[in-house]
Design a protein around this motif. Structure first.
Motif, short mmCIF file in Angstrom:
data_model
loop_
_atom_site.label_atom_id
_atom_site.label_comp_id
_atom_site.label_asym_id
_atom_site.label_seq_id
_atom_site.Cartn_x
_atom_site.Cartn_y
_atom_site.Cartn_z
N THR A 158 41.44 44.10 61.25
CA THR A 158 41.38 45.25 60.35
C THR A 158 42.73 45.52 59.69
OG1 THR A 158 41.82 46.67 62.27
CG2 THR A 158 39.50 46.32 61.64
N VAL A 159 43.82 45.36 60.43
CA VAL A 159 45.16 45.60 59.86
C VAL A 159 45.44 44.59 58.75
CG1 VAL A 159 47.62 45.64 60.35
CG2 VAL A 159 46.01 46.57 62.01
N GLU A 160 45.15 43.34 59.01
CA GLU A 160 45.36 42.30 57.99
C GLU A 160 44.51 42.58 56.76
OE1 GLU A 160 44.85 41.83 61.11
OE2 GLU A 160 46.49 40.61 61.91
N ASN A 161 43.30 43.06 56.97
CA ASN A 161 42.41 43.34 55.85
C ASN A 161 42.93 44.49 55.00
OD1 ASN A 161 39.90 43.17 54.31
ND2 ASN A 161 39.38 45.10 55.32
N ASP A 162 43.52 45.51 55.63
CA ASP A 162 44.06 46.64 54.86
C ASP A 162 45.14 46.18 53.89
OD1 ASP A 162 42.36 48.35 56.17
OD2 ASP A 162 43.84 48.97 57.67
N LYS A 163 45.98 45.23 54.31
CA LYS A 163 47.04 44.72 53.45
C LYS A 163 46.51 43.71 52.44
CE LYS A 163 50.61 45.37 56.97
NZ LYS A 163 51.65 44.71 57.80
N PHE A 164 45.57 42.90 52.90
CA PHE A 164 45.04 41.83 52.04
C PHE A 164 44.17 42.36 50.91
CE2 PHE A 164 41.63 38.59 51.36
CZ PHE A 164 42.42 37.61 50.76
N SER A 165 43.51 43.49 51.12
CA SER A 165 42.55 44.00 50.13
C SER A 165 43.19 44.31 48.79
CB SER A 165 41.87 45.26 50.68
OG SER A 165 41.15 44.96 51.86
N HIS A 166 44.51 44.52 48.76
CA HIS A 166 45.18 44.88 47.50
C HIS A 166 45.64 43.65 46.71
CE1 HIS A 166 45.27 49.05 48.86
NE2 HIS A 166 45.73 48.62 50.01
N THR A 167 45.49 42.47 47.26
CA THR A 167 46.05 41.28 46.64
C THR A 167 45.10 40.67 45.61
OG1 THR A 167 45.15 39.76 48.30
CG2 THR A 167 47.28 40.78 48.78
N THR A 168 45.67 39.80 44.79
CA THR A 168 44.87 39.09 43.79
C THR A 168 43.85 38.18 44.45
OG1 THR A 168 46.79 39.11 42.31
CG2 THR A 168 45.03 37.56 41.78
N HIS A 169 44.22 37.57 45.56
CA HIS A 169 43.29 36.70 46.26
C HIS A 169 42.04 37.45 46.70
CE1 HIS A 169 46.66 33.64 47.35
NE2 HIS A 169 46.02 33.29 46.25
N ALA A 170 42.23 38.62 47.28
CA ALA A 170 41.09 39.40 47.76
C ALA A 170 40.16 39.79 46.62
CB ALA A 170 41.58 40.65 48.48
N LYS A 171 40.73 40.20 45.51
CA LYS A 171 39.91 40.60 44.36
C LYS A 171 39.14 39.41 43.79
CE LYS A 171 43.10 44.34 43.20
NZ LYS A 171 44.09 44.85 42.23
N ALA A 172 39.80 38.25 43.74
CA ALA A 172 39.12 37.06 43.20
C ALA A 172 38.04 36.57 44.15
CB ALA A 172 40.15 35.96 42.95
N PHE A 173 38.35 36.49 45.44
CA PHE A 173 37.38 35.97 46.40
C PHE A 173 36.18 36.88 46.58
CE2 PHE A 173 40.64 33.27 49.01
CZ PHE A 173 40.89 32.54 47.85
N ARG A 174 36.41 38.19 46.56
CA ARG A 174 35.33 39.13 46.88
C ARG A 174 34.57 39.63 45.66
NH1 ARG A 174 38.80 42.72 51.33
NH2 ARG A 174 38.93 41.06 52.92
N LEU A 175 35.26 39.79 44.54
CA LEU A 175 34.62 40.37 43.36
C LEU A 175 34.13 39.34 42.36
CD1 LEU A 175 37.08 43.34 42.69
CD2 LEU A 175 34.95 43.34 44.01
N ASN A 176 34.85 38.21 42.27
CA ASN A 176 34.47 37.23 41.24
C ASN A 176 34.79 35.81 41.69
OD1 ASN A 176 33.53 36.29 38.76
ND2 ASN A 176 35.54 36.45 37.79
N PRO A 177 34.18 35.35 42.78
CA PRO A 177 34.43 33.97 43.22
C PRO A 177 33.85 32.97 42.22
CG PRO A 177 32.65 34.94 44.48
CD PRO A 177 33.20 36.03 43.64
N LYS A 178 34.63 31.94 41.93
CA LYS A 178 34.18 30.98 40.92
C LYS A 178 33.58 29.73 41.52
CE LYS A 178 38.78 28.90 40.35
NZ LYS A 178 39.88 28.62 39.39
N ASN A 179 33.65 29.57 42.85
CA ASN A 179 33.07 28.39 43.48
C ASN A 179 32.77 28.71 44.94
OD1 ASN A 179 35.62 28.13 44.85
ND2 ASN A 179 36.41 26.99 43.09
N ASP A 180 32.17 27.75 45.63
CA ASP A 180 31.78 27.96 47.02
C ASP A 180 32.99 28.15 47.92
OD1 ASP A 180 29.13 27.75 46.37
OD2 ASP A 180 29.02 25.59 46.79
N LEU A 181 34.12 27.50 47.58
CA LEU A 181 35.32 27.65 48.40
C LEU A 181 35.79 29.09 48.41
CD1 LEU A 181 37.59 26.30 50.05
CD2 LEU A 181 38.82 25.95 47.89
N GLU A 182 35.86 29.73 47.25
CA GLU A 182 36.32 31.11 47.17
C GLU A 182 35.34 32.08 47.83
OE1 GLU A 182 37.36 32.18 43.21
OE2 GLU A 182 39.01 30.73 43.07
#
Length: 359
Positions: free
Chosen positions: A66-90
């Protein structure tokens, strides 16, 4: 009739030759493309995920981290992977980088060898030994060759990043100065938290990130005359490409002069009267990061000029304390702008009578 027949034959022969040439070119491109493996194929052998592990989904990861998620949620990676993944890897979320986590979650979560970790200290012994071999490691200790069977030095963690970030500005990463010196992507970037405005830097700016290793350059930027980097008007990345370049200093141009000309266009020329050391390299006279002399000069004037111009007439005169403004024999070459008091167009002149850079 004979002329027409000859023309027809020549045209037919030329068409056949043209068709054959186009076919060879097409085949050549085909062979060239077949010889270059795709980026994913090039990185695949370096990524060694835990044997027998399966993907369990990001929700299972977030139940504990949960702690890691609180920090990670603000990053570009989190937004790309969760909101607009472009492939199966993401779409795999955490496991896109850390690899399949079933063994890490089900067998022994303290056994870090069951999943990929990205810190240099992940394999340091502290109380209970943390074995990172069951996960891909991204830490300084985890990326040391031979630390665990699951890691292959920085190349292992870098290969995970290059699954998505290959090509473009990183086209010269392999064999670059940073890569050959064992630098890992996570030495400069923190993919799990947002500490900088852009680029997920480990410090609050590009320059501060570079300073963590390049202490000599940090000192030079604090000298009296320096590039406006401490003032925030530029960054190290304006001149250097940290991800690789055909040049050893990782310049963003083929030569030092071409790089300097990108800002100092008035020095580019061409000039009717060239100044040879200027055309050769700006570094003959200037220190690129900072200097205690005016205008980033490596040596004060006129002594800088006298390093070359010492063979004849007035430039070979010995200038001492007596030639300063308060001395017995004041000399204009020691006062004000030195030699450039008269030789004002020192970088080159387009004046018909400017052979000595006077105008």
């Amino acid at each position: 009739m004979k002329t027409g027949t000859r023309f027809t034959r020549l045209f037919a022969t030329g068409s056949v030759r043209l068709a054959a040439g186009l076919l060879l070119i097409h085949l050549g491109f085909g062979f060239a493309q077949a010889a270059v493996p795709p980026a994913s194929a090039a990185n695949a052998p370096l990524i060694r995920f835990t044997e027998g592990a399966e993907y369990i989904g990001e929700e299972r990861c977030l139940a504990c981290h949960t702690v890691e998620n609180d920090k990670f949620s603000h990053t570009t990676h989190a937004k790309a992977f969760r909101l607009n993944p472009k492939n199966d890897l993401e779409r795999r979320g955490c496991e896109a980088c850390h690899g399949p986590g079933s063994r890490h979650a089900n067998e022994n979560y303290m056994d870090k060898s069951l999943i990929v970790s990205f810190t240099r200290e992940s394999t340091k012994a502290g109380g209970q030994q943390k074995d990172k071999s069951l996960i891909v490691g991204f830490t300084r200790e985890a990326t040391k060759p031979g630390e665990s069977a699951n890691n292959n030095g920085p190349d292992q963690s870098n290969a995970v990043c290059l699954q998505c970030h290959d090509g473009n500005q990183r086209i010269f990463w392999r064999s670059s100065t940073h890569q050959t010196n064992g630098l890992a992507c996570t030495d400069c970037h923190n993919p799990m938290a947002k500490f900088s405005a852009t680029g997920l830097q480990k410090a609050n700016s590009i320059s501060e990130t570079c300073y963590s290793c390049h202490q000599q350059q940090r000192m030079e930027f604090r000298k009296r005359s320096h590039m406006p980097l401490p003032e925030g008007k530029m960054s190290c990345a304006d001149c250097h490409n940290p991800h690789g370049s055909p040049t050893k200093p990782l310049l963003k141009a083929d030569t030092v002069n071409q790089l300097c000309y990108s800002c100092h266009q008035e020095k580019r020329g061409p000039f009717v009267w060239e100044h040879a050391p200027v055309r050769e390299s700006c570094l003959n006279c200037h220190s690129p990061h900072g200097s205690n002399q005016e205008k980033l000069l490596s040596t004060p004037r006129p002594f800088l000029c006298q390093q070359c111009h010492t063979h004849t007439t007035h430039q070979n005169n010995l200038l001492t304390q007596a030639n300063t403004a308060s001395g017995a024999l004041p000399d204009e070459r020691v006062i004000g702008r030195g030699c450039s008091t008269c030789h004002a167009q020192i970088h080159g002149s387009n004046h018909p009578a400017g052979a000595r850079m006077h105008r």
